[in-house]
Design a protein around this motif. Structure first.
Motif, PDB file in Angstrom:
ATOM      1  N   UNK A 418       0.844  -1.236   0.067  1.00 18.46           N
ATOM      2  CA  UNK A 418      -0.074   0.058   0.030  1.00 18.46           C
ATOM      3  C   UNK A 418       0.750   1.278   0.099  1.00 18.46           C
ATOM      4  N   UNK A 419       1.009   1.875  -1.446  1.00 22.58           N
ATOM      5  CA  UNK A 419       1.673   3.252  -1.279  1.00 22.58           C
ATOM      6  C   UNK A 419       1.006   4.456  -1.114  1.00 22.58           C
ATOM      7  N   UNK A 420       1.505   5.326  -0.521  1.00 21.31           N
ATOM      8  CA  UNK A 420       0.799   6.627  -0.176  1.00 21.31           C
ATOM      9  C   UNK A 420       1.458   7.698  -0.762  1.00 21.31           C
ATOM     10  N   UNK A 421       0.523   8.888  -1.410  1.00 26.79           N
ATOM     11  CA  UNK A 421       1.389   9.947  -1.685  1.00 26.79           C
ATOM     12  C   UNK A 421       0.015  11.341  -1.547  1.00 26.79           C
ATOM     13  N   UNK A 422       0.564  12.429  -1.393  1.00 28.39           N
ATOM     14  CA  UNK A 422      -0.526  13.236  -1.554  1.00 28.39           C
ATOM     15  C   UNK A 422      -1.229  13.917  -2.572  1.00 28.39           C
ATOM     16  N   UNK A 423      -2.208  14.038  -2.624  1.00 27.74           N
ATOM     17  CA  UNK A 423      -3.075  14.589  -3.793  1.00 27.74           C
ATOM     18  C   UNK A 423      -2.226  15.713  -4.467  1.00 27.74           C
ATOM     19  N   UNK A 424      -2.284  16.023  -5.562  1.00 26.91           N
ATOM     20  CA  UNK A 424      -1.819  16.970  -6.310  1.00 26.91           C
ATOM     21  C   UNK A 424      -0.251  16.866  -6.535  1.00 26.91           C
ATOM     22  N   UNK A 425       0.251  15.878  -6.082  1.00 26.98           N
ATOM     23  CA  UNK A 425       1.980  15.535  -6.381  1.00 26.98           C
ATOM     24  C   UNK A 425       1.829  14.709  -7.646  1.00 26.98           C
ATOM     25  N   UNK A 426       1.633  15.287  -8.912  1.00 26.34           N
ATOM     26  CA  UNK A 426       1.272  14.374  -9.902  1.00 26.34           C
ATOM     27  C   UNK A 426       2.279  13.377 -10.367  1.00 26.34           C
ATOM     28  N   UNK A 427       3.610  13.834 -10.069  1.00 28.95           N
ATOM     29  CA  UNK A 427       4.820  13.096 -10.488  1.00 28.95           C
ATOM     30  C   UNK A 427       4.714  11.590  -9.415  1.00 28.95           C
ATOM     31  N   UNK A 428       4.628  11.961  -8.338  1.00 26.94           N
ATOM     32  CA  UNK A 428       4.612  10.850  -7.141  1.00 26.94           C
ATOM     33  C   UNK A 428       3.270   9.774  -7.749  1.00 26.94           C
ATOM     34  N   UNK A 429       2.419  10.506  -7.951  1.00 30.57           N
ATOM     35  CA  UNK A 429       1.161   9.538  -7.989  1.00 30.57           C
ATOM     36  C   UNK A 429       1.362   8.670  -9.339  1.00 30.57           C
ATOM     37  N   UNK A 430       2.028   9.441 -10.245  1.00 22.64           N
ATOM     38  CA  UNK A 430       1.974   8.683 -11.636  1.00 22.64           C
ATOM     39  C   UNK A 430       3.319   7.476 -11.385  1.00 22.64           C
ATOM     40  N   UNK A 431       4.391   7.958 -10.609  1.00 19.10           N
ATOM     41  CA  UNK A 431       5.385   6.839 -10.078  1.00 19.10           C
ATOM     42  C   UNK A 431       4.595   5.804  -9.641  1.00 19.10           C
ATOM     43  N   UNK A 432       3.804   6.010  -8.618  1.00 21.45           N
ATOM     44  CA  UNK A 432       3.209   4.791  -7.875  1.00 21.45           C
ATOM     45  C   UNK A 432       2.251   3.865  -8.687  1.00 21.45           C
ATOM     46  N   UNK A 433       1.603   4.836  -9.582  1.00 13.09           N
ATOM     47  CA  UNK A 433       0.795   4.064 -10.350  1.00 13.09           C
ATOM     48  C   UNK A 433       1.603   2.912 -11.120  1.00 13.09           C
ATOM     49  N   UNK A 434       2.600   3.452 -11.745  1.00 17.43           N
ATOM     50  CA  UNK A 434       3.530   2.720 -12.651  1.00 17.43           C
ATOM     51  C   UNK A 434       4.312   1.529 -11.681  1.00 17.43           C
ATOM     52  N   UNK A 435       4.542   1.750 -10.479  1.00 19.97           N
ATOM     53  CA  UNK A 435       5.215   0.856  -9.562  1.00 19.97           C
ATOM     54  C   UNK A 435       4.276  -0.218  -9.447  1.00 19.97           C
ATOM     55  N   UNK A 436       2.984   0.346  -9.205  1.00 17.86           N
ATOM     56  CA  UNK A 436       1.836  -0.740  -8.846  1.00 17.86           C
ATOM     57  C   UNK A 436       1.701  -1.776 -10.172  1.00 17.86           C
ATOM     58  N   UNK A 437       1.693  -1.050 -11.300  1.00 13.35           N
ATOM     59  CA  UNK A 437       1.636  -2.156 -12.456  1.00 13.35           C
ATOM     60  C   UNK A 437       2.760  -3.152 -12.555  1.00 13.35           C
ATOM     61  N   UNK A 438       4.058  -2.664 -12.316  1.00 19.05           N
ATOM     62  CA  UNK A 438       5.244  -3.389 -12.263  1.00 19.05           C
ATOM     63  C   UNK A 438       5.328  -4.564 -11.225  1.00 19.05           C
ATOM     64  N   UNK A 439       4.926  -4.039 -10.116  1.00 21.55           N
ATOM     65  CA  UNK A 439       4.628  -5.360  -8.921  1.00 21.55           C
ATOM     66  C   UNK A 439       3.611  -6.257  -9.191  1.00 21.55           C
ATOM     67  N   UNK A 440       2.211  -5.700  -9.623  1.00 22.89           N
ATOM     68  CA  UNK A 440       1.119  -6.658  -9.939  1.00 22.89           C
ATOM     69  C   UNK A 440       1.494  -7.464 -11.015  1.00 22.89           C
ATOM     70  N   UNK A 441       2.324  -6.988 -11.943  1.00 20.28           N
ATOM     71  CA  UNK A 441       2.717  -8.211 -13.109  1.00 20.28           C
ATOM     72  C   UNK A 441       3.720  -9.107 -12.716  1.00 20.28           C
TER      73      UNK A 441
END
Length: 605
Positions: A418-441
């Motif tokens: 479970x990864x957390x990031x503040x709303x509005x930090x677009x680069x952090x959220x994009x990074x976490x979504x990408x990491x989520x995809x890599x881990x899930x794969x």
């Protein structure tokens, strides 16, 4: 990351109307010299027309480098935190043992009201700095790098002495960072007995504590102070402000006024990144600091007439940090396994293509200064390149189980990162979504959870509410500051009066929860917090071997996975002005007002 003082949600590129002026402004075609320079304050959204011209007020209409001046402006150096450009001080000498700094003021500088800038202005400003909790002028007993004495030598010379009971190598920087205001305007904000109170505050017992309370309480009075008009020793002074813009005009009394190209500076109002994007796409801004933007918007900005990007070193990295009080993150093999499953090149390309470079490894140091501090030892650190086989070996070493292609905890129960990031930090959220995809794969369940804003994020991560969160690392150039992010208060170690204390996980703000000592290959057993504490007073030569030990500890133990190193990207426009800093210039982290006052920026011929 969004460079806003208050985080504003990114809602996509929206149409913005031009801010209307409260009156006419001189343009480059109306004579009088260099014309109008237009920018935004990237650190502060929203112009408050009712706010005072007060550099200590969070909403104040005081713009650093333009109508607000420091003693010196610190350079963007890889390893030395004390190098600076002149400001109110023309030059200075630091004692060989770092025990004092002697400041020599600009000989011909005047305030915009015609009065000379003197040592008494500096002394008053230092008094104000004590009320604001400045690093060099802290009143906390035993604070590192605090001043012991302030002496006015003559009208243009001030000597500041460091308390050598707990010295800091950043002492000169702390002094040079002082904002200077005119004593003739601000003199009333400090009581007549202020310096007596300050002397009393340095003692022990109830009287000293009461004196410290009085000084701290003055901070609110100073923040609220409203000068009747802006009296500036900088290249500009505030002329007027309305909700759409702030207009500054050239200060003819500034010591280097002959080299200041623009006649006027306009700061445009904005409330979110999308407005800055539109200003840049329309070619309205002569300069703006880095603002995160998606690739399609960045391409439109680049296509604007005269648009130019200047890039340089930014001493900060972002890492995926673990709360080791939460299982399975207490097991180093789990942390290493996750590191092997994250392709940092892919994450950076998605999250920060213009504003970051993939971390070469986890060292706790930005890769550019890491080369200076670690030399060839940098390449000897484990790179944690994407490797599924190595990840699986680490997970198995941790006792994790793989069921139906999914990794589970050692007892067979489900595991979700479970990864957390503040709303509005677009680069952090994009990074976490990408990491989520890599881990899930690769069989690791993952989710991304956003927090309402950055202040709440910091509050909740400090309270230990998150399993995994993004955390800024490598905040250089001072070695002590760099490793405070990994082995400081957030991981249990505090430096009180030069003595290092350690709090147990979950206590005293310790949310990372690393072990107090780590057995580091090739080094032996080390206490990272104590090593970090030694950096506070260490010279550059003394710091190098300590930095190497800490880099090895960070690389082996992975309290965080270093993802990318930020790049300082500045937007400029060549249509109206020239003389912009070169790529990798050491002025790039300073406001453009400093570039202007140094005479770098020229009116385009």
């Amino acid at each position: 990351m969004k460079r806003l003082a208050a985080v504003v949600a990114l809602l996509g590129l929206a149409t913005v109307t031009a801010a209307c002026s409260g009156g006419s402004t001189k343009t480059s075609g109306s004579g009088g010299g260099g014309g109008l320079f237009t920018t935004i304050d990237v650190n502060r959204p929203g112009i408050d027309a009712s706010a005072p011209a007060n550099p200590y007020n969070p909403k104040g209409n005081s713009f650093l480098g333009y109508n607000s001046m420091k003693l010196g402006f610190v350079k963007n150096h890889l390893t030395d935190p004390n190098q600076a450009y002149p400001g109110i001080a023309a030059s200075w000498e630091v004692a060989p043992d770092n025990s004092s700094i002697t400041l020599h003021l600009q000989p011909n500088n005047k305030w915009s009201d015609g009065k000379p800038v003197t040592a008494e202005d500096v002394k008053l400003s230092i008094g104000i700095a004590y009320t604001q909790g400045s690093t060099a002028f802290a009143i906390t007993p035993g604070a590192a790098g605090a001043a012991a004495d302030v002496q006015v030598v003559d009208d243009h010379t001030v000597k500041v002495t460091q308390d050598m009971k707990n010295p800091s190598m950043k002492f000169a920087r702390g002094v040079l960072d002082t904002i200077v205001v005119p004593a003739g305007v601000w003199g009333s904000v400090l009581p007549a007995d202020f310096w007596d109170k300050l002397k009393a505050s340095r003692g022990e017992g109830p009287d000293a504590e009461k004196a410290r309370e009085v000084i701290t309480a003055l901070g609110e009075k100073i923040i609220a102070f409203a000068p009747p008009k802006d009296t500036s020793a900088g290249p500009f002074t505030l002329e007027r402000v309305n909700p759409g813009e702030a207009l500054l005009v050239k200060n003819k009394n500034f010591y280097n006024a002959a080299q200041v190209a623009p006649d006027q500076v306009k700061f445009l109002n904005y409330t979110g990144n999308e407005q800055i994007w539109n200003y840049l796409i329309a070619g309205k801004l002569d300069q703006a600091g880095f603002t995160a933007a998606p690739t399609d918007v960045m391409n439109r900005i680049k296509q604007a007439a005269g648009s130019q990007l200047i890039k340089g070193f930014s001493p900060v990295s972002v890492g995926m940090a673990f709360n080791q009080s939460k299982k399975p993150y207490d097991n180093v093999h789990v942390r290493r396994g996750l590191a092997y499953l994250i392709d940092r090149d892919q994450v950076t390309k998605v999250a920060s293509p213009e504003g970051g470079t993939p971390a070469v490894t986890t060292s706790g140091i930005h890769q550019k200064p890491a080369q200076e501090w670690l030399g060839s030892e940098l390449s000897a650190l484990e790179p944690y390149k994407y490797d599924v086989a190595k990840a699986e070996a680490e997970f198995k070493a941790a006792g994790l189980q793989k069921k139906d292609g999914k990794w589970a905890l050692a007892d067979g129960s489900p595991w979700k990162v479970s990864m957390h990031a503040p709303a509005g930090f677009s680069d952090w959220i994009s990074a976490e979504e990408n990491i989520k995809g890599q881990l899930t794969e690769n069989g690791v369940d993952a989710e991304v959870v956003t927090t309402a804003d950055y202040p709440l994020y910091l509050e909740e991560i400090a309270a230990g509410k998150y399993d995994v969160g993004f955390w800024l690392l490598a905040l250089g150039p001072a070695p002590y500051d760099i490793y405070q992010r990994l082995f400081g208060a957030s991981n249990g170690w505090t430096n009180v009066a030069g003595k290092i204390a350690h709090a147990a996980p979950g206590k005293g703000g310790n949310w990372m929860g690393s072990k107090e000592t780590i057995d580091v290959d090739g080094v032996g057993k080390v206490n990272p917090g104590e090593l970090t504490g030694k950096l506070n007073a260490a010279s550059a030569d003394q710091a190098k071997p300590i930095m190497l030990q800490l880099a090895k500890a960070a690389n082996q133990d992975l309290p965080a996975i270093q993802l990318w190193d930020y790049v300082n990207t500045q937007f400029t426009n060549t249509s109206r002005f020239s003389g912009w800093p070169e790529q990798d210039s050491d002025v790039l982290r300073l406001p453009a007002g400093v570039w202007i006052q140094l005479g770098m920026v020229k009116k385009k011929q």
